[in-house]
Design a protein around this motif. Structure first.
Motif, short mmCIF file in Angstrom:
data_model
loop_
_atom_site.label_atom_id
_atom_site.label_comp_id
_atom_site.label_asym_id
_atom_site.label_seq_id
_atom_site.Cartn_x
_atom_site.Cartn_y
_atom_site.Cartn_z
N PRO A 195 -8.55 9.72 -1.90
CA PRO A 195 -9.21 8.37 -2.32
C PRO A 195 -9.18 8.28 -3.77
O PRO A 195 -8.97 7.15 -4.30
CB PRO A 195 -10.63 8.65 -1.70
CG PRO A 195 -10.40 9.64 -0.71
CD PRO A 195 -9.27 10.44 -1.10
N ARG A 196 -9.53 9.49 -4.44
CA ARG A 196 -9.66 9.15 -5.98
C ARG A 196 -8.17 8.95 -6.82
O ARG A 196 -7.98 8.23 -7.76
CB ARG A 196 -10.26 10.59 -6.72
CG ARG A 196 -10.30 10.47 -8.04
CD ARG A 196 -11.16 11.81 -8.51
NE ARG A 196 -12.64 11.56 -8.13
CZ ARG A 196 -13.42 12.68 -8.32
NH1 ARG A 196 -13.10 13.86 -9.06
NH2 ARG A 196 -14.73 12.60 -7.82
N SER A 229 -6.30 0.01 -0.81
CA SER A 229 -6.65 1.30 -0.72
C SER A 229 -6.82 1.95 0.68
O SER A 229 -6.51 3.29 0.80
CB SER A 229 -7.96 1.36 -1.43
OG SER A 229 -9.12 0.64 -0.90
N ALA A 242 -4.72 1.24 -7.01
CA ALA A 242 -5.01 0.34 -5.61
C ALA A 242 -6.31 -0.51 -5.77
O ALA A 242 -7.30 0.01 -6.47
CB ALA A 242 -5.29 1.30 -4.56
N ASN A 243 -6.39 -1.59 -5.26
CA ASN A 243 -7.40 -2.28 -4.97
C ASN A 243 -8.26 -2.20 -3.84
O ASN A 243 -7.67 -1.54 -3.01
CB ASN A 243 -7.40 -3.74 -5.63
CG ASN A 243 -6.07 -4.58 -4.73
OD1 ASN A 243 -5.93 -3.97 -3.58
ND2 ASN A 243 -5.47 -5.29 -5.25
N ASP A 244 -9.36 -3.11 -3.44
CA ASP A 244 -10.01 -2.79 -2.10
C ASP A 244 -8.99 -3.26 -1.07
O ASP A 244 -9.19 -2.98 -0.02
CB ASP A 244 -11.20 -3.89 -2.15
CG ASP A 244 -12.21 -3.03 -3.28
OD1 ASP A 244 -12.12 -2.09 -3.60
OD2 ASP A 244 -13.20 -4.11 -3.75
N ALA A 288 -3.28 2.89 2.03
CA ALA A 288 -2.76 3.78 1.06
C ALA A 288 -3.16 5.17 1.52
O ALA A 288 -2.32 6.12 1.48
CB ALA A 288 -2.95 3.57 -0.37
N VAL A 289 -4.58 5.33 1.59
CA VAL A 289 -5.19 6.54 1.73
C VAL A 289 -4.88 7.14 3.15
O VAL A 289 -4.38 8.32 3.38
CB VAL A 289 -6.71 6.68 1.72
CG1 VAL A 289 -7.22 7.77 2.21
CG2 VAL A 289 -7.20 6.33 0.24
N ALA A 332 0.93 -1.07 0.12
CA ALA A 332 -0.03 0.10 -0.25
C ALA A 332 0.90 1.21 0.17
O ALA A 332 0.66 2.23 -0.85
CB ALA A 332 -0.83 0.23 1.22
N ILE A 385 -5.63 7.33 -5.08
CA ILE A 385 -5.17 6.21 -4.89
C ILE A 385 -5.67 5.37 -6.00
O ILE A 385 -5.10 4.20 -6.40
CB ILE A 385 -5.59 5.70 -3.62
CG1 ILE A 385 -4.84 6.62 -2.44
CG2 ILE A 385 -5.34 4.41 -3.41
CD1 ILE A 385 -3.30 6.58 -2.74
N THR A 386 -7.06 5.42 -6.24
CA THR A 386 -7.63 4.54 -7.11
C THR A 386 -6.89 4.56 -8.59
O THR A 386 -6.60 3.60 -9.08
CB THR A 386 -9.18 4.84 -7.51
OG1 THR A 386 -9.76 4.76 -6.20
CG2 THR A 386 -9.80 3.95 -8.43
#
Length: 467
Positions: free
Chosen positions: A128-129, A141, A136-138, A144-145, A63, A131-132
Motif C-alpha cells: 500500500p505504501r 490504488s 496511485a490515486n484513490d 494496484a495493490v 492500475a 503504491i502511493t
C-alpha cells in the motif's frame, strides 16, 4: 589468436557449431528462436492488456501500469543475472574452462532466487505504501495493490526461468529454450482467459495467471540443467562468492536498460496523471504494450547473437564476431523501417484494440502519442545492438553508458524541458530525441573500439611476421 585452454570436457555439438558453423546458419538457429520467443512473450503481454482493458476496464489497465516499475525492478535484476551468467558461461566454454562455467550457473541461480524471494516478501508487506509512492490515486490504488501482492508471491519463478533460459542458450540449445518460453506464453494466455474472462477475478486473476505460467515454463527448463551428462548442469558446479560480482558487472548494462524503463514508466505515469489524469496513464499503458510487441524482434535478435559473440570472443575469433554484427545491422535496419511505419501509420488502429468504442478520448490521446514516438524506432534498434555487443564481449562499462543515456539519463532531463515547451506532445517527444542523441554517442564509441581493435591486430600480425 591462441587462447590458453583449460579443457576439462569435450565440447558439445552446440559448442562446436558456435565455433565453426557458418554465420548465416548460426544467425538463423540462434536469432530466429530468440526473436520468436520474445515476440510470443510480447504477444502474451499484448493479449493480457486487451483482456484486462476490455473485460475489467481502462482504470484496471492503468492500475497495472502503475505497479509495472516495481515488477520491472525484479525483471531488471533477473536480466542482470541471466545476461551476466550467459556471457560468463559462453566465454568460459569458449576458453574450455568447463569448471568455471558450471560454477557460474550454480552461483547465479542460487543468488538470484534468494534475492528475488526476499524482494517479493518486502513488496508484499509494503504494497500500500509503495503504491502511493508510485503515484496511485484513490481510483487506482485498490487494483494496484491487489495485482502486485499476488505477483510478488511468484517473484523467484521468473528470475529462475530467465536464468535457465540464458544458460540453455549459452550451451548451444536455442530451440530447447524457445520451447520453455512457448510453454510459459501459451499457459499464461490460457489462464488469463480462465481467470479474467470466465471467473471474473480481475487484476488479481491476471497476476495469478502470470505467476502460474512462470512455474510451468520453469518446469520445461529444469530437466536440461539437472541432467548430469549435459556440459553445464546444476550438479557439477559449486557456489562461489567471487563469481557474484563478475556476473553482476557483466550483466549490469542490460539490467540498467530494464531499470531505466521502470524509472521512465514511473516518470511518465506521474507526469501524465498530473497532466491529464487516469486517461493519460491508460493511453500510455496501451502504447507500452505496443512498444513491447514492436521491439520484441530486435531485442530477441540482440539476445540471440549474444551466445555467438561471447563464445567466439572467448575463443579469439574476431572475424566471426564482425560477420555476425554486419548481418545483425542489416536486419536491424529492416526492422527500423517496419516498426516506424507501424506506429506512424497504423497507431490509431493498434491502440483501439485495448479499449471499448466509448473510450474515444483515450484512443485519440494514445494515437497522437504513437505518431510522435514512431521516430524513436529509427534509432533504438541500433542502440540496443551496440550495447548488446559490448555486453557480449565483457565490456559492460561501455554498454552501461549507452543504457543510461537512452534510459533515465537523457529522458529525465528532457521530461523537465520539453513538456513545458510543447505540452503533452513534449512528453511523447522525449523518447525519440533521447534515442537519437544516444545513437550519436554509441556510434562514436563503437568506431573508437573498432579502430583500437584493428590497431592491436595489426601490431600482433607484424610481430609474428618473419624478418
Amino acid at each position: 589468436m591462441e587462447q590458453a585452454k583449460k579443457q576439462t570436457g569435450i565440447p558439445s555439438r552446440g559448442e562446436k557449431e558456435l565455433a565453426t558453423g557458418p554465420i548465416p546458419r548460426l544467425f538463423v538457429k540462434f536469432v530466429i528462436p530468440g526473436m520468436l520467443a520474445l515476440f510470443l512473450l510480447s504477444a502474451q503481454v499484448f493479449i493480457d492488456g486487451i483482456l484486462v482493458g476490455n473485460f475489467v476496464g481502462a482504470n484496471a489497465m492503468a492500475a497495472i501500469n502503475l505497479v509495472i516499475p516495481l515488477y520491472s525492478l525484479l525483471i531488471a535484476f533477473a536480466i542482470v543475472m541471466c545476461v551476466g551468467c550467459q556471457c560468463t558461461v559462453g566465454m568460459k566454454l569458449g576458453e574450455g574452462d568447463l569448471h568455471t562455467a558450471n560454477d557460474a550457473l550454480k552461483t547465479g541461480l542460487v543468488f538470484a532466487v534468494a534475492v528475488s524471494w526476499a524482494a517479493g516478501l518486502v513488496i508484499c508487506l509494503a504494497a500500500p505504501r509503495l503504491i502511493t509512492v508510485m503515484g496511485a490515486n484513490d481510483v487506482l490504488s485498490g487494483d494496484a495493490v491487489a495485482y502486485i501482492r499476488v505477483l510478488a508471491f511468484f517473484f523467484p519463478l521468473p528470475v529462475a526461468m530467465f536464468m535457465c533460459d540464458a544458460v540453455v542458450k549459452a550451451t548451444g540449445r536455442p530451440i530447447y529454450a524457445t520451447a520453455g518460453m512457448l510453454t510459459m506464453v501459451a499457459s499464461n494466455i490460457a489462464f488469463d482467459l480462465l481467470f479474467i474472462v470466465a471467473f471474473g477475478w480481475g487484476v488479481a486473476g491476471a497476476a495469478l495467471a502470470t505467476g502460474i505460467s512462470y512455474a510451468l515454463g520453469l518446469c520445461v527448463y529444469l530437466p536440461a540443467l539437472l541432467h548430469r551428462h549435459t556440459p553445464v548442469n546444476l550438479f557439477a558446479g559449486r557456489f562461489r562468492k567471487a563469481l557474484v560480482g563478475k556476473i553482476l558487472y557483466i550483466g549490469s548494462a542490460e539490467g540498467v536498460t530494464e531499470l531505466s524503463a521502470a524509472v521512465v514508466t514511473l516518470m511518465f505515469n506521474i507526469t501524465l496523471i498530473n497532466t491529464v489524469g487516469e486517461k493519460g496513464v491508460a493511453a500510455f499503458t496501451a502504447i507500452n504494450y505496443l512498444h513491447f510487441v514492436l521491439m520484441a524482434c530486435i531485442i530477441g535478435m540482440s539476445e540471440g547473437i549474444r551466445s555467438i559473440i561471447s563464445y567466439n570472443h572467448g575463443m579469439g575469433n574476431p572475424e566471426r564476431i564482425r560477420a555476425t554484427l554486419k548481418l545483425a545491422a542489416r536486419v536491424t535496419a529492416v526492422f527500423a523501417v517496419v516498426t516506424f511505419s507501424s506506429f506512424a501509420f497504423f497507431g490509431r488502429e493498434l491502440v483501439s484494440s485495448f479499449f471499448s468504442t466509448q473510450e474515444s478520448d483515450i484512443i485519440t490521446l494514445a494515437a497522437n502519442g504513437t505518431a510522435i514516438l514512431a521516430f524513436a524506432y529509427l534509432f533504438n534498434g541500433f542502440n540496443i545492438l551496440i550495447a548488446g555487443y559490448f555486453t557480449s564481449i565483457g565490456q559492460a562499462r561501455r554498454s552501461l553508458v549507452i543504457s543510461l543515456l537512452r534510459g533515465c539519463g537523457l529522458l529525465t532531463v528532457l521530461l523537465f524541458t520539453l513538456p513545458p515547451l510543447l505540452g503533452i506532445d513534449g512528453i511523447w517527444a522525449t523518447v525519440p530525441v533521447a534515442e537519437a542523441l544516444t545513437l550519436c554517442v554509441a556510434g562514436l564509441m563503437y568506431l573508437k573500439h573498432k579502430n583500437a581493435a584493428a590497431t592491436v591486430a595489426a601490431k600482433q600480425a607484424k610481430a609474428v611476421m618473419p624478418e
